[in-house]
Design a protein around this motif. Structure first.
Motif, PDB file in Angstrom:
ATOM      1  N   PHE A 249       0.647  -1.102   0.021  1.00 55.34           N
ATOM      2  CA  PHE A 249      -0.339   0.127   0.131  1.00 55.34           C
ATOM      3  C   PHE A 249       0.971   0.808  -0.002  1.00 55.34           C
ATOM      4  O   PHE A 249       0.421   2.412  -0.481  1.00 55.34           O
ATOM      5  N   GLU A 250       1.706   1.009   0.651  1.00 51.59           N
ATOM      6  CA  GLU A 250       2.543   2.363   0.444  1.00 51.59           C
ATOM      7  C   GLU A 250       3.115   3.026  -0.289  1.00 51.59           C
ATOM      8  O   GLU A 250       4.122   3.721  -1.475  1.00 51.59           O
ATOM      9  N   THR A 251       3.520   1.589  -1.309  1.00 48.16           N
ATOM     10  CA  THR A 251       4.339   1.964  -2.429  1.00 48.16           C
ATOM     11  C   THR A 251       3.513   2.101  -3.580  1.00 48.16           C
ATOM     12  O   THR A 251       3.497   2.759  -4.329  1.00 48.16           O
ATOM     13  N   ILE A 252       2.238   1.788  -3.543  1.00 47.68           N
ATOM     14  CA  ILE A 252       1.197   2.228  -4.440  1.00 47.68           C
ATOM     15  C   ILE A 252       0.324   4.330  -4.183  1.00 47.68           C
ATOM     16  O   ILE A 252      -0.093   4.542  -4.793  1.00 47.68           O
TER      17      ILE A 252
ATOM     18  N   ASP B 262       6.877  -1.542  -9.587  1.00 43.56           N
ATOM     19  CA  ASP B 262       7.561  -2.504  -8.872  1.00 43.56           C
ATOM     20  C   ASP B 262       6.757  -3.318  -7.498  1.00 43.56           C
ATOM     21  O   ASP B 262       6.204  -3.871  -6.678  1.00 43.56           O
ATOM     22  N   ALA B 263       5.346  -2.472  -7.795  1.00 46.73           N
ATOM     23  CA  ALA B 263       4.429  -2.869  -6.336  1.00 46.73           C
ATOM     24  C   ALA B 263       3.888  -3.570  -6.819  1.00 46.73           C
ATOM     25  O   ALA B 263       3.200  -5.232  -6.233  1.00 46.73           O
ATOM     26  N   ILE B 264       3.407  -4.265  -8.606  1.00 52.65           N
ATOM     27  CA  ILE B 264       2.820  -5.192  -8.910  1.00 52.65           C
ATOM     28  C   ILE B 264       4.168  -6.555  -8.652  1.00 52.65           C
ATOM     29  O   ILE B 264       3.880  -7.449  -8.248  1.00 52.65           O
ATOM     30  N   ARG B 265       5.141  -6.220  -8.738  1.00 54.51           N
ATOM     31  CA  ARG B 265       5.786  -7.656  -8.679  1.00 54.51           C
ATOM     32  C   ARG B 265       5.862  -8.063  -6.822  1.00 54.51           C
ATOM     33  O   ARG B 265       6.167  -8.903  -6.307  1.00 54.51           O
TER      34      ARG B 265
ATOM     35  N   LEU C 157      -4.693  -8.767 -10.845  1.00 53.79           N
ATOM     36  CA  LEU C 157      -3.734  -8.895 -11.515  1.00 53.79           C
ATOM     37  C   LEU C 157      -3.646  -9.126 -13.065  1.00 53.79           C
ATOM     38  O   LEU C 157      -2.514  -7.729 -14.199  1.00 53.79           O
ATOM     39  N   ASP C 158      -4.033  -9.649 -13.052  1.00 52.82           N
ATOM     40  CA  ASP C 158      -3.726 -10.712 -14.812  1.00 52.82           C
ATOM     41  C   ASP C 158      -4.644  -9.547 -15.704  1.00 52.82           C
ATOM     42  O   ASP C 158      -4.343  -9.585 -16.739  1.00 52.82           O
ATOM     43  N   ARG C 159      -5.980  -9.079 -15.238  1.00 49.31           N
ATOM     44  CA  ARG C 159      -6.343  -8.140 -16.308  1.00 49.31           C
ATOM     45  C   ARG C 159      -5.788  -6.488 -15.697  1.00 49.31           C
ATOM     46  O   ARG C 159      -6.901  -5.981 -16.991  1.00 49.31           O
ATOM     47  N   LEU C 160      -5.004  -6.472 -15.475  1.00 44.52           N
ATOM     48  CA  LEU C 160      -4.492  -4.746 -15.442  1.00 44.52           C
ATOM     49  C   LEU C 160      -3.948  -4.401 -16.673  1.00 44.52           C
ATOM     50  O   LEU C 160      -2.816  -5.033 -16.912  1.00 44.52           O
ATOM     51  N   LYS C 161      -4.676  -4.030 -18.226  1.00 39.20           N
ATOM     52  CA  LYS C 161      -4.068  -3.173 -18.967  1.00 39.20           C
ATOM     53  C   LYS C 161      -4.270  -1.756 -18.788  1.00 39.20           C
ATOM     54  O   LYS C 161      -4.577  -1.431 -18.230  1.00 39.20           O
ATOM     55  N   PRO C 162      -3.327  -1.609 -19.654  1.00 37.84           N
ATOM     56  CA  PRO C 162      -2.491   0.159 -19.831  1.00 37.84           C
ATOM     57  C   PRO C 162      -3.899   0.643 -20.584  1.00 37.84           C
ATOM     58  O   PRO C 162      -4.791   0.614 -20.937  1.00 37.84           O
ATOM     59  N   GLY C 163      -3.636   1.748 -19.497  1.00 39.01           N
ATOM     60  CA  GLY C 163      -4.979   2.593 -19.455  1.00 39.01           C
ATOM     61  C   GLY C 163      -5.280   3.646 -18.483  1.00 39.01           C
ATOM     62  O   GLY C 163      -3.902   3.648 -17.329  1.00 39.01           O
ATOM     63  N   PRO C 164      -6.137   5.007 -18.660  1.00 44.66           N
ATOM     64  CA  PRO C 164      -5.660   6.106 -17.679  1.00 44.66           C
ATOM     65  C   PRO C 164      -7.173   5.221 -16.187  1.00 44.66           C
ATOM     66  O   PRO C 164      -7.658   4.346 -16.246  1.00 44.66           O
TER      67      PRO C 164
ATOM     68  N   ALA D 278      -4.220  16.536 -10.351  1.00 48.85           N
ATOM     69  CA  ALA D 278      -2.906  16.386  -9.312  1.00 48.85           C
ATOM     70  C   ALA D 278      -2.381  15.509 -10.435  1.00 48.85           C
ATOM     71  O   ALA D 278      -3.481  14.144 -10.890  1.00 48.85           O
ATOM     72  N   GLN D 279      -1.060  15.066 -10.601  1.00 48.70           N
ATOM     73  CA  GLN D 279      -1.017  14.091 -11.093  1.00 48.70           C
ATOM     74  C   GLN D 279      -0.004  13.275  -9.788  1.00 48.70           C
ATOM     75  O   GLN D 279       1.324  14.146  -9.506  1.00 48.70           O
ATOM     76  N   LEU D 280      -0.132  12.561  -9.612  1.00 54.97           N
ATOM     77  CA  LEU D 280       1.305  12.539  -7.764  1.00 54.97           C
ATOM     78  C   LEU D 280       1.924  11.099  -8.363  1.00 54.97           C
ATOM     79  O   LEU D 280       1.938  10.637  -9.108  1.00 54.97           O
ATOM     80  N   ALA D 281       2.553  11.476  -7.707  1.00 54.49           N
ATOM     81  CA  ALA D 281       4.181  10.247  -7.901  1.00 54.49           C
ATOM     82  C   ALA D 281       4.277   9.825  -6.046  1.00 54.49           C
ATOM     83  O   ALA D 281       4.737  10.899  -5.290  1.00 54.49           O
ATOM     84  N   ILE D 282       5.211   9.127  -6.061  1.00 52.60           N
ATOM     85  CA  ILE D 282       6.009   8.723  -4.971  1.00 52.60           C
ATOM     86  C   ILE D 282       7.455   9.168  -4.877  1.00 52.60           C
ATOM     87  O   ILE D 282       8.357   9.045  -5.568  1.00 52.60           O
ATOM     88  N   GLY D 283       8.302  10.239  -3.766  1.00 51.36           N
ATOM     89  CA  GLY D 283       9.248  10.772  -3.698  1.00 51.36           C
ATOM     90  C   GLY D 283       9.832  10.433  -2.380  1.00 51.36           C
ATOM     91  O   GLY D 283       9.527  10.002  -1.691  1.00 51.36           O
ATOM     92  N   VAL D 284      10.735  10.841  -2.058  1.00 50.92           N
ATOM     93  CA  VAL D 284      11.449  11.345  -1.020  1.00 50.92           C
ATOM     94  C   VAL D 284      10.936  12.125   0.125  1.00 50.92           C
ATOM     95  O   VAL D 284      11.471  11.573   1.067  1.00 50.92           O
TER      96      VAL D 284
END
Length: 441
Positions: free
Chosen positions: A176-179, A201-204, A310-317, A329-335
């Motif tokens: 959850f923290e990674t995502i 990396d969250a999927i892994r 996971l098997d259904r995760l297709k690229p898209g918005p 916003a376009q959020l991202a995980i940073g420092v």
């Protein structure tokens, strides 16, 4: 029953009715004579660990037998539902996630589905966003059930289960923290989609967890299922059959442990659950043992659902296309945890005045929701979690009320406890899996 800190008294056709909140303790105990009839009235909680923090139980005992039990809630005073009326529809996600703090993603998803229904955009939510919601909810269901196994094990003397349950839960909280950038209280599921996409990396990490968890479940069963003390403390304890569950509005694993396979993911599907392959585990004994088996089986079913998602995760918005509604916003995980990506900040601050204006307007003012009211329910780890949302056409909710399963299921505690031993109050109360943040909204 009132949740006020002050005693109240009202007249009824049958005489006086006293609320048990603290100030009327003299009236509560005045009807007992501990010397002559060997009955005493005791408090269990609200500070008692086995009452899950802030649940107060008033028990009338004859020896070790419970003759009468009353549940008293209201000690958290969060006021979340009232606060929603003073925030815009987008900001509501940050409040509702803190209700049932062990399953925050269910609080968020139910709220988002209700707002989307009011907006009329249910069918516009993207496939990827919907799949991510299912993925996150099922991971959250597993983590919630792990907390139940851990705490119930501790309360009934299986101390090692506390270690094991929280150990595996850490894997999920790390995912959850990674995502989302946060371990709990994510505000990740927003009206229109989700706050940001799932990184690779969250999927892994999720794939690794899917390989690990079945082995851990076998460890739990080896630790508990064949243990005679565990069986003695759970079998034929706090029995509640299906008829009693329906009469009291009890849902979730407690209802399914009584033999009725009612699960909203099957009976009233949402988020595309009707397209997934999974079973609804049930038991027939309606006791603590049955609730234990049902929750173990539900973890296995959730693992199946996570793998399918996971098997259904297709690229898209991951957000609707309507820019008047979509989170800008376009959020991202940073420092610094979670925040706007540097590329998005550069764009809105230096390249597009229109984007900058839209960003701040939507963040501060929000969007307008057409007038109306809806009720939307999801199957949380504790049962039916429903949202009744009312809009008067403004940018803030007129009213948002949650049908919270912890609150409703606690009605069953007296029926389960009365006539049993005081030790069984702990087992029965724990088997309901109440989270008091959900009760005291």
């Amino acid at each position: 029953m009132t949740t006020s800190n002050y005693a109240t008294e009202r007249e009824t056709t049958e005489g006086k009715v006293f609320t048990v909140t603290g100030g009327d303790w003299d009236q509560v105990v005045s009807g007992t004579d501990p010397i002559n009839d060997e009955r005493i009235v005791v408090n269990m909680g609200p500070q008692h660990p086995s009452t899950h923090g802030v649940l107060r139980l008033i028990l009338e005992l004859e020896g070790e037998t419970v003759r009468e039990a009353r549940s008293v809630v209201g000690y958290l005073h969060t006021g979340i539902e009232k606060n929603l009326e003073y925030r815009n529809w987008v900001q509501g996600s940050t409040f509702v996630t803190r209700m049932d703090y062990l399953s925050p993603l269910f609080n968020e998803t139910a709220y988002a589905l209700a707002v989307e229904k009011l907006l009329g955009i249910t069918d516009e939510v993207t496939e990827r966003a919907t799949t991510i919601r299912v993925l996150m909810m099922e991971l959250n269901r597993i983590s919630s059930h792990l907390v139940w196994l851990a705490t119930t094990g501790m309360e009934l003397g299986a101390i090692n289960m506390m270690l094991y349950g929280f150990r595996e839960r850490e894997y999920i909280l790390d995912i959850f923290e990674t995502i989302t950038g946060l371990r709990m209280n994510h505000a990740y599921v927003r009206p229109g989609g989700v706050a940001q996409d799932v990184p690779e990396d969250a999927i892994r990490k999720i794939r690794d967890f899917l390989a690990l968890m079945p082995k851990k479940l076998k460890e739990y069963e080896n630790l508990l299922s064949g243990q005679p003390i565990w069986a003695e403390r759970t079998k034929n304890v706090a029995v509640l059959d299906a008829t009693a569950c329906l009469a009291l509005g009890v849902t979730g694993p407690v209802l399914r442990s009584a033999g009725l396979g009612w699960d909203l993911r099957k009976t009233m599907p949402y988020c595309g659950y009707e397209t997934y392959e999974f079973d609804v585990p049930t038991h027939t004994d309606g006791d603590v043992w049955g609730r234990y088996l049902v929750r173990l089986a539900e973890i296995r079913e959730s693992l199946k659902l996570v793998e399918q998602a996971l098997d259904r995760l297709k690229p898209g918005p991951v957000m609707v296309a309507d820019r008047k509604i979509a989170w800008p916003a376009q959020l991202a995980i940073g420092v610094d945890g979670m925040g706007n990506s540097l590329e998005h900040v550069a764009k809105i601050m230096g390249q597009s005045m229109e984007s900058l204006i839209h960003h701040f307007k939507l963040v501060t003012e929000g969007f307008r929701v057409p007038p109306g009211q809806v009720y939307v329910a999801v199957e949380s780890p504790r049962g039916e979690l429903g949202v009744h949302a009312v809009s008067d056409g403004g940018t803030r909710p007129y009213r948002v009320h949650y049908r919270e399963p912890s609150f409703v299921n606690l009605q069953a505690l007296p029926a389960m406890a009365e006539g049993g031993l005081i030790a069984d109050v702990i087992a029965g109360g724990a088997s309901l899996d109440p989270v008091m943040g959900g009760c005291d909204r």
